[in-house]
Design a protein around this motif. Sequence first.
Motif, PDB file in Angstrom:
ATOM      1  N   ASP A 147       3.940  -8.418  -8.817  1.00  7.92           N
ATOM      2  CA  ASP A 147       3.183  -7.511  -7.947  1.00  7.92           C
ATOM      3  C   ASP A 147       3.691  -6.072  -8.039  1.00  7.92           C
ATOM      4  N   ALA A 148       2.767  -5.138  -7.823  1.00  8.64           N
ATOM      5  CA  ALA A 148       3.090  -3.709  -7.870  1.00  8.64           C
ATOM      6  C   ALA A 148       4.238  -3.401  -6.921  1.00  8.64           C
ATOM      7  N   ALA A 149       5.121  -2.531  -7.377  1.00  2.25           N
ATOM      8  CA  ALA A 149       6.291  -2.173  -6.586  1.00  2.25           C
ATOM      9  C   ALA A 149       6.400  -0.659  -6.514  1.00  2.25           C
ATOM     10  N   GLY A 150       7.189  -0.211  -5.586  1.00  6.27           N
ATOM     11  CA  GLY A 150       7.432   1.221  -5.462  1.00  6.27           C
ATOM     12  C   GLY A 150       6.345   1.914  -4.662  1.00  6.27           C
ATOM     13  N   GLU A 151       6.500   3.203  -4.523  1.00  4.85           N
ATOM     14  CA  GLU A 151       5.561   4.017  -3.756  1.00  4.85           C
ATOM     15  C   GLU A 151       4.310   4.295  -4.571  1.00  4.85           C
ATOM     16  N   ARG A 152       3.193   4.364  -3.878  1.00  4.52           N
ATOM     17  CA  ARG A 152       1.951   4.756  -4.542  1.00  4.52           C
ATOM     18  C   ARG A 152       2.060   6.238  -4.910  1.00  4.52           C
ATOM     19  N   PRO A 153       1.780   6.598  -6.178  1.00  3.47           N
ATOM     20  CA  PRO A 153       1.887   8.007  -6.578  1.00  3.47           C
ATOM     21  C   PRO A 153       0.960   8.902  -5.756  1.00  3.47           C
ATOM     22  N   GLY A 154       1.345  10.152  -5.618  1.00  2.00           N
ATOM     23  CA  GLY A 154       0.586  11.109  -4.817  1.00  2.00           C
ATOM     24  C   GLY A 154      -0.760  11.484  -5.425  1.00  2.00           C
ATOM     25  N   MET A 155      -1.571  12.148  -4.610  1.00  2.00           N
ATOM     26  CA  MET A 155      -2.923  12.540  -5.011  1.00  2.00           C
ATOM     27  C   MET A 155      -2.939  13.445  -6.239  1.00  2.00           C
ATOM     28  N   THR A 156      -1.896  14.197  -6.474  1.00  2.00           N
ATOM     29  CA  THR A 156      -1.906  15.156  -7.583  1.00  2.00           C
ATOM     30  C   THR A 156      -1.648  14.499  -8.932  1.00  2.00           C
ATOM     31  N   ASP A 157      -1.116  13.289  -8.941  1.00  2.00           N
ATOM     32  CA  ASP A 157      -0.861  12.588 -10.197  1.00  2.00           C
ATOM     33  C   ASP A 157      -1.951  11.536 -10.392  1.00  2.00           C
ATOM     34  N   PHE A 158      -3.112  12.008 -10.860  1.00  2.00           N
ATOM     35  CA  PHE A 158      -4.301  11.147 -10.940  1.00  2.00           C
ATOM     36  C   PHE A 158      -4.098   9.922 -11.831  1.00  2.00           C
ATOM     37  N   VAL A 159      -3.479  10.123 -12.992  1.00  2.00           N
ATOM     38  CA  VAL A 159      -3.318   9.023 -13.944  1.00  2.00           C
ATOM     39  C   VAL A 159      -2.379   7.957 -13.383  1.00  2.00           C
ATOM     40  N   ALA A 160      -1.221   8.375 -12.904  1.00  2.00           N
ATOM     41  CA  ALA A 160      -0.258   7.408 -12.358  1.00  2.00           C
ATOM     42  C   ALA A 160      -0.845   6.681 -11.148  1.00  2.00           C
ATOM     43  N   ARG A 161      -1.586   7.406 -10.332  1.00  2.00           N
ATOM     44  CA  ARG A 161      -2.194   6.796  -9.142  1.00  2.00           C
ATOM     45  C   ARG A 161      -3.239   5.749  -9.545  1.00  2.00           C
ATOM     46  N   ALA A 162      -4.064   6.066 -10.536  1.00  2.00           N
ATOM     47  CA  ALA A 162      -5.083   5.113 -10.996  1.00  2.00           C
ATOM     48  C   ALA A 162      -4.427   3.870 -11.582  1.00  2.00           C
ATOM     49  N   LYS A 163      -3.363   4.058 -12.357  1.00  2.00           N
ATOM     50  CA  LYS A 163      -2.653   2.921 -12.939  1.00  2.00           C
ATOM     51  C   LYS A 163      -2.045   2.051 -11.846  1.00  2.00           C
ATOM     52  N   TRP A 164      -1.388   2.683 -10.874  1.00  2.00           N
ATOM     53  CA  TRP A 164      -0.745   1.928  -9.799  1.00  2.00           C
ATOM     54  C   TRP A 164      -1.797   1.167  -8.982  1.00  2.00           C
ATOM     55  N   ASP A 165      -2.917   1.833  -8.682  1.00  2.67           N
ATOM     56  CA  ASP A 165      -3.979   1.180  -7.903  1.00  2.67           C
ATOM     57  C   ASP A 165      -4.559  -0.025  -8.652  1.00  2.67           C
ATOM     58  N   ALA A 166      -4.751   0.119  -9.964  1.00  2.79           N
ATOM     59  CA  ALA A 166      -5.280  -0.996 -10.757  1.00  2.79           C
ATOM     60  C   ALA A 166      -4.297  -2.167 -10.744  1.00  2.79           C
ATOM     61  N   TRP A 167      -3.009  -1.863 -10.866  1.00  6.09           N
ATOM     62  CA  TRP A 167      -1.988  -2.903 -10.826  1.00  6.09           C
ATOM     63  C   TRP A 167      -1.933  -3.535  -9.443  1.00  6.09           C
ATOM     64  N   ASP A 168      -1.961  -2.724  -8.399  1.00  3.46           N
ATOM     65  CA  ASP A 168      -1.878  -3.223  -7.032  1.00  3.46           C
ATOM     66  C   ASP A 168      -3.067  -4.122  -6.685  1.00  3.46           C
ATOM     67  N   ALA A 169      -4.218  -3.875  -7.306  1.00  2.00           N
ATOM     68  CA  ALA A 169      -5.408  -4.689  -7.047  1.00  2.00           C
ATOM     69  C   ALA A 169      -5.213  -6.139  -7.501  1.00  2.00           C
ATOM     70  N   LEU A 170      -4.233  -6.375  -8.360  1.00  2.00           N
ATOM     71  CA  LEU A 170      -3.954  -7.731  -8.851  1.00  2.00           C
ATOM     72  C   LEU A 170      -2.888  -8.448  -8.034  1.00  2.00           C
ATOM     73  N   LYS A 171      -2.464  -7.840  -6.928  1.00  2.00           N
ATOM     74  CA  LYS A 171      -1.400  -8.426  -6.094  1.00  2.00           C
ATOM     75  C   LYS A 171      -1.714  -9.890  -5.794  1.00  2.00           C
ATOM     76  N   GLY A 172      -0.715 -10.726  -5.967  1.00  2.00           N
ATOM     77  CA  GLY A 172      -0.870 -12.149  -5.690  1.00  2.00           C
ATOM     78  C   GLY A 172      -1.315 -12.962  -6.898  1.00  2.00           C
ATOM     79  N   THR A 173      -1.723 -12.306  -7.976  1.00  2.00           N
ATOM     80  CA  THR A 173      -2.108 -13.019  -9.194  1.00  2.00           C
ATOM     81  C   THR A 173      -0.839 -13.547  -9.861  1.00  2.00           C
TER      82      THR A 173
END
Length: 85
Positions: free
Chosen positions: A40-66
Amino acid sequence: MSLQDQFEQAVAESKNLPERPDNLTLLKLYALYKQASSGDAAGERPGMTDFVARAKWDAWDALKGTAQEAAMQQYIDLVEELKAQ
């Protein structure tokens, strides 16, 4: 061949696809890879200014529990689909 071996082979093959996948597919590959290799995704969700890192983290977090094995199989299946295109 074990699931881990198949996953590692798919990771290698993902670097040599006939066509570069679109951004949504790349995000899905990234998220499945992270879920399969780290859980499962770990760490803090990246801030609004880092669009790429935030999108990657959100996509990973959407798989939580898989389960990691399920993520590996989905990754393998997706790479196979992309190779067939």
